[in-house]
Motif scaffolding. Structure first.
Motif, PDB file in Angstrom:
ATOM      1  N   GLU A 222      86.685  28.131  42.844  1.00  0.00           N
ATOM      2  CA  GLU A 222      86.080  29.275  43.416  1.00  0.00           C
ATOM      3  C   GLU A 222      84.613  28.861  44.226  1.00  0.00           C
ATOM      4  O   GLU A 222      84.369  29.502  45.243  1.00  0.00           O
ATOM      5  CB  GLU A 222      85.670  30.379  42.201  1.00  0.00           C
ATOM      6  N   GLU A 223      83.964  28.059  43.601  1.00  0.00           N
ATOM      7  CA  GLU A 223      82.526  27.546  44.191  1.00  0.00           C
ATOM      8  C   GLU A 223      83.109  26.813  45.408  1.00  0.00           C
ATOM      9  O   GLU A 223      82.333  26.966  46.517  1.00  0.00           O
ATOM     10  CB  GLU A 223      81.899  26.677  43.198  1.00  0.00           C
ATOM     11  N   ALA A 224      84.014  26.063  45.443  1.00  0.00           N
ATOM     12  CA  ALA A 224      84.424  25.211  46.685  1.00  0.00           C
ATOM     13  C   ALA A 224      84.957  26.249  47.934  1.00  0.00           C
ATOM     14  O   ALA A 224      84.562  25.980  48.938  1.00  0.00           O
ATOM     15  CB  ALA A 224      85.384  24.191  46.234  1.00  0.00           C
TER      16      ALA A 224
ATOM     17  N   VAL B  89      84.027  28.823  52.876  1.00  0.00           N
ATOM     18  CA  VAL B  89      84.079  29.988  53.675  1.00  0.00           C
ATOM     19  C   VAL B  89      82.583  30.145  54.454  1.00  0.00           C
ATOM     20  O   VAL B  89      82.526  30.397  55.532  1.00  0.00           O
ATOM     21  CB  VAL B  89      84.393  31.189  52.873  1.00  0.00           C
ATOM     22  N   LYS B  90      81.757  30.060  53.465  1.00  0.00           N
ATOM     23  CA  LYS B  90      80.429  30.275  54.397  1.00  0.00           C
ATOM     24  C   LYS B  90      79.894  29.220  55.184  1.00  0.00           C
ATOM     25  O   LYS B  90      79.430  29.570  56.421  1.00  0.00           O
ATOM     26  CB  LYS B  90      79.223  30.181  52.959  1.00  0.00           C
TER      27      LYS B  90
ATOM     28  N   GLU C 122      88.669  23.754  52.246  1.00  0.00           N
ATOM     29  CA  GLU C 122      89.392  24.789  51.760  1.00  0.00           C
ATOM     30  C   GLU C 122      90.829  24.908  51.115  1.00  0.00           C
ATOM     31  O   GLU C 122      91.163  25.276  50.290  1.00  0.00           O
ATOM     32  CB  GLU C 122      89.399  25.974  52.918  1.00  0.00           C
ATOM     33  N   MET C 123      91.707  24.000  52.048  1.00  0.00           N
ATOM     34  CA  MET C 123      93.008  23.874  51.625  1.00  0.00           C
ATOM     35  C   MET C 123      93.200  23.001  50.611  1.00  0.00           C
ATOM     36  O   MET C 123      94.063  23.212  49.580  1.00  0.00           O
ATOM     37  CB  MET C 123      93.727  23.184  52.780  1.00  0.00           C
ATOM     38  N   MET C 124      92.350  21.943  50.257  1.00  0.00           N
ATOM     39  CA  MET C 124      92.412  21.094  48.963  1.00  0.00           C
ATOM     40  C   MET C 124      92.002  22.026  47.728  1.00  0.00           C
ATOM     41  O   MET C 124      92.673  21.997  46.724  1.00  0.00           O
ATOM     42  CB  MET C 124      91.313  20.089  49.091  1.00  0.00           C
ATOM     43  N   ALA C 125      90.957  23.052  48.028  1.00  0.00           N
ATOM     44  CA  ALA C 125      90.685  23.810  46.861  1.00  0.00           C
ATOM     45  C   ALA C 125      91.758  24.879  46.363  1.00  0.00           C
ATOM     46  O   ALA C 125      91.855  25.094  45.205  1.00  0.00           O
ATOM     47  CB  ALA C 125      89.526  24.552  46.970  1.00  0.00           C
ATOM     48  N   ARG C 126      92.444  25.403  47.550  1.00  0.00           N
ATOM     49  CA  ARG C 126      93.661  26.262  47.223  1.00  0.00           C
ATOM     50  C   ARG C 126      94.706  25.699  46.632  1.00  0.00           C
ATOM     51  O   ARG C 126      95.572  26.232  45.652  1.00  0.00           O
ATOM     52  CB  ARG C 126      93.852  27.005  48.498  1.00  0.00           C
ATOM     53  N   ASN C 127      95.215  24.380  47.003  1.00  0.00           N
ATOM     54  CA  ASN C 127      96.560  23.758  46.700  1.00  0.00           C
ATOM     55  C   ASN C 127      96.549  22.723  45.734  1.00  0.00           C
ATOM     56  O   ASN C 127      97.713  22.293  45.068  1.00  0.00           O
ATOM     57  CB  ASN C 127      97.226  23.579  48.210  1.00  0.00           C
TER      58      ASN C 127
END
Length: 298
Positions: A196-198, A203-204, A236-241
Motif C-alpha cells: 500500500e505504501e509503495a 501514484v503521487k 507500481e507494477m512490481m507492487a501490484r504483481n
C-alpha cells in the motif's frame, strides 16, 4: 582453652566449615523436607499454568533488482520520496510497530487463540483473570487497541541478524497451530502495508511527474522526466504483481510440536536447590546463635 587474638585484642572471626557441614548432616531430615516442599509447591503451581508454544518465521529483504536512475535526485530535490529497496532495519521497524499490531488484531479475531478459556465470541468480551479480580477489577471488557498492543508486547518477538541480513518474527500463544497462524497474519499484513505504501508513493510521484512534464519546455528535462515516469510505472507494477514484494520468506511459520514454557521440572529443581541453600544457612545461623548464647551464660 586457647583462643586466637587479633591485633585489636579481640578473638579472630573465622569460618568453621566443619561445623557448618556437621549442621547440614544433623538437620538433614528437616532440610530435605523443606526442599521437597519447595519443589512440590513449585511444580503444582506451574501445573496450573498453561503451556505456551512459539512459532516463528525468518524473512529477508528482497534482492536488489532496481538499477539506479540518475534522474531520481530530481524528485528528491522537490521533497518527493522516491522509495528504495527494503532494508533489514525497515522490516524490524515495521513488525515492531504498534500500528501493524492494531491492524492484525483488528482484521483477525486473535483473542479466541490467546484467551480461549476466557473469551466469549458472542459478546466479544474477555473475562478477567483471578489476579485482576483480586486487584478490584471485576466483570468483562471488550478488548481494544491498547489490549492488542499489550498482548503483542508480551508475546511478539522480532530478532534481527544484521550479519546474515535476516529478521525472525515469533509469537507465543497457548495453541501450537494458533501461534503459526498469528505469525502468518503478521507476514500477510506486513506485506500488504508495504504494498500500500509503495502504491501510494508511486501514484503521487506519477502525478507530480506528469504535472512537471506539462510545465517543462526543455527537451532534455522532458526526457529525464519521462524516464522517471517509466520508473514509477515499473515500481507500481512490481507492487501490484510481485508475490515476494517487500520481503522474501526464508522459513515459513510451522506449528511447534513442543512447548517453550513453563519448564516445570527445571523450575522445581531450581526451587529445591535454593531451598537447600536457604535452609542450610538458616540452621547454621540458628546454631551459631545458640552457641553464642551458651558461651554468654558461661
Amino acid at each position: 582453652m586457647e583462643e586466637r587474638f587479633s591485633a585489636a585484642g579481640r578473638p579472630d572471626d573465622f569460618i568453621d566449615l566443619g561445623r557448618h557441614i556437621r549442621t547440614l548432616f544433623q538437620s538433614w531430615s528437616k532440610i530435605t523436607l523443606i526442599c521437597l516442599a519447595a519443589g512440590v509447591v513449585t511444580f503444582i503451581f506451574l501445573l496450573m499454568k498453561q503451556n505456551v508454544y512459539q512459532a516463528s518465521a525468518v524473512i529477508a529483504p528482497p534482492p536488489q533488482e532496481r538499477r539506479e536512475n540518475p534522474g531520481l535526485g530530481m524528485l528528491a530535490s522537490f521533497g518527493i520520496n522516491v522509495g528504495g529497496a527494503t532494508r533489514v532495519e525497515d522490516l524490524e521497524a515495521l513488525f515492531r510497530s504498534d500500528d501493524l499490531t492494531v491492524r492484525v488484531f483488528g482484521k483477525h479475531n486473535l483473542w479466541l487463540i490467546l484467551y480461549k478459556d476466557r473469551y466469549d465470541p458472542v459478546s466479544g468480551k474477555i473475562r478477567r483473570s483471578w489476579i485482576e479480580r483480586l486487584s478490584g477489577k471485576n466483570g468483562s471488557d471488550v478488548p481494544g487497541e491498547w489490549d492488542a498492543i499489550r498482548a503483542a508486547k508480551e508475546r511478539l518477538r522480532v530478532l534481527v541478524n544484521r550479519r546474515a541480513g535476516t529478521v525472525t518474527i515469533s509469537f507465543d500463544s497457548p495453541s501450537p497451530a494458533g501461534s503459526a497462524e498469528i505469525v502468518k497474519h503478521y507476514l500477510e499484513e506486513g506485506r500488504s502495508r508495504l504494498q500500500e505504501e509503495a502504491l501510494n508513493r508511486a501514484v503521487k510521484n506519477k502525478k507530480f511527474i506528469e504535472e512537471q512534464i506539462g510545465k517543462t519546455m526543455d527537451a532534455l528535462t522532458r526526457d529525464r522526466l519521462y524516464s522517471l515516469l517509466g520508473h514509477e510505472v515499473e515500481q507500481e507494477m512490481m507492487a501490484r504483481n510481485r508475490e515476494q514484494f517487500g520481503f522474501r520468506v526464508i522459513d515459513s511459520p510451522r506449528a511447534p510440536d513442543r512447548k517453550i514454557r513453563p519448564r516445570r521440572l527445571y523450575n522445581a529443581g531450581v526451587s529445591m536447590f535454593l531451598a537447600l541453600i536457604g535452609s542450610w544457612v538458616f540452621f547454621c545461623i540458628r546454631e551459631n546463635g545458640g552457641s553464642k548464647n551458651v558461651g554468654g551464660l558461661r
